[in-house]
Scaffold this motif. Structure first.
Motif, mmCIF file in Angstrom:
data_model
loop_
_atom_site.group_PDB
_atom_site.id
_atom_site.type_symbol
_atom_site.label_atom_id
_atom_site.label_comp_id
_atom_site.label_asym_id
_atom_site.label_seq_id
_atom_site.Cartn_x
_atom_site.Cartn_y
_atom_site.Cartn_z
ATOM 1 N N ILE A 74 0.863 -1.184 0.000
ATOM 2 C CA ILE A 74 0.000 0.000 0.000
ATOM 3 C C ILE A 74 0.895 1.228 0.000
ATOM 4 O O ILE A 74 1.818 1.334 0.827
ATOM 5 N N VAL A 75 0.645 2.166 -0.921
ATOM 6 C CA VAL A 75 1.369 3.429 -0.930
ATOM 7 C C VAL A 75 0.386 4.555 -0.628
ATOM 8 O O VAL A 75 -0.722 4.585 -1.154
ATOM 9 N N VAL A 76 0.814 5.462 0.237
ATOM 10 C CA VAL A 76 -0.027 6.567 0.687
ATOM 11 C C VAL A 76 0.651 7.864 0.261
ATOM 12 O O VAL A 76 1.855 8.038 0.485
ATOM 13 N N MET A 77 -0.138 8.747 -0.351
ATOM 14 C CA MET A 77 0.443 9.987 -0.871
ATOM 15 C C MET A 77 -0.574 11.108 -0.849
ATOM 16 O O MET A 77 -1.779 10.870 -0.746
ATOM 17 N N GLY A 78 -0.068 12.325 -1.019
ATOM 18 C CA GLY A 78 -0.924 13.477 -1.210
ATOM 19 C C GLY A 78 -1.205 13.678 -2.692
ATOM 20 O O GLY A 78 -0.615 13.021 -3.555
ATOM 21 N N GLY A 79 -2.089 14.605 -2.983
ATOM 22 C CA GLY A 79 -2.495 14.868 -4.358
ATOM 23 C C GLY A 79 -1.364 15.326 -5.253
ATOM 24 O O GLY A 79 -1.288 14.923 -6.420
#
Length: 165
Positions: free
Chosen positions: A38-43
Motif C-alpha cells: 500500500i502506498v499513501v500519498m498526497g495529491g
C-alpha cells in the motif's frame, strides 16, 4: 507503517513538484520495497507521476480534496485516511510523499527508509532531519554507491515512540 524517501545532504526532497535526483538504482529499490503493498500519498505526489496515474502493482491511497476520483482510493481528511489505513497490515503501508504528508504521518511510522544522496539538490521542500529528532535512531546504513557522479546509500531509521493510528 513506513515512510520511504530520498533526501539530499540537507534533507531536501523536492522542487517544482519533482524529485531532486533521478537515480535508477534508487527507483528499483523503491519499487522492490513497495510492489504489492500500500502506498499513501498526497495529491501533488500523484500529479507528479507520469500522466498523473497511480503506481501499478500497489494499492494507492491518496489524501486530497482536489484530485478527481481515479484508479486509487481517495480520502479527503486525515481522519478518513486513518480509518482507511486501519484496514491494512501496517507493515505493508508506505508513505511516499509529499512533504506535508510525510511530516503529518511521521509520528505513526515505526520505520523510515531513507536514500541519502551526498549532494545539494537545491530543494524547495524538506523532510524532517531524523538525525536531530528525539526518538529516531539510525538502525542500518548500506555501503555507499554511485550513479552518474552521485554518491548515495540506503538507510533505515527507527521511531522509538510510535503513535497509534
Amino acid at each position: 507503517m513506513k515512510e520511504i524517501v530520498v533526501v539530499d545532504k540537507n534533507w531536501g526532497i523536492g522542487r517544482n513538484n519533482d524529485l531532486l535526483f533521478h537515480i535508477p538504482p534508487d527507483m528499483a529499490h523503491f519499487k522492490e520495497l513497495t510492489m504489492g503493498n500500500i502506498v499513501v500519498m498526497g495529491g501533488n505526489t500523484l500529479r507528479s507521476f507520469p500522466d498523473g496515474k497511480p503506481l501499478k502493482g500497489r494499492t494507492n491511497i491518496v489524501l486530497s480534496k482536489s484530485v478527481p476520483d481515479g484508479n486509487f482510493i481517495r480520502v479527503q481528511t486525515l481522519g478518513e485516511l486513518k480509518e482507511e489505513l486501519k484496514k491494512y497490515d501496517t507493515d505493508k503501508i508506505f508513505v511516499i510523499g509529499g512533504a506535508s504528508l510525510y511530516a503529518t504521518l511521521l509520528p505513526y511510522c515505526n520505520e523510515i527508509i531513507v536514500t541519502k544522496v551526498r549532494a545539494d539538490g537545491n530543494a524547495a521542500v524538506f523532510f524532517p532531519n531524523l538525525d536531530k529528532m528525539a526518538g529516531f535512531t539510525l538502525e542500518s546504513e548500506d555501503k555507499e554507491m554511485e550513479y552518474n557522479g552521485l554518491r548515495f546509500n540506503f538507510c533505515v531509521y527507527r521511531n522509538r515512540y510510535v503513535t497509534e493510528l
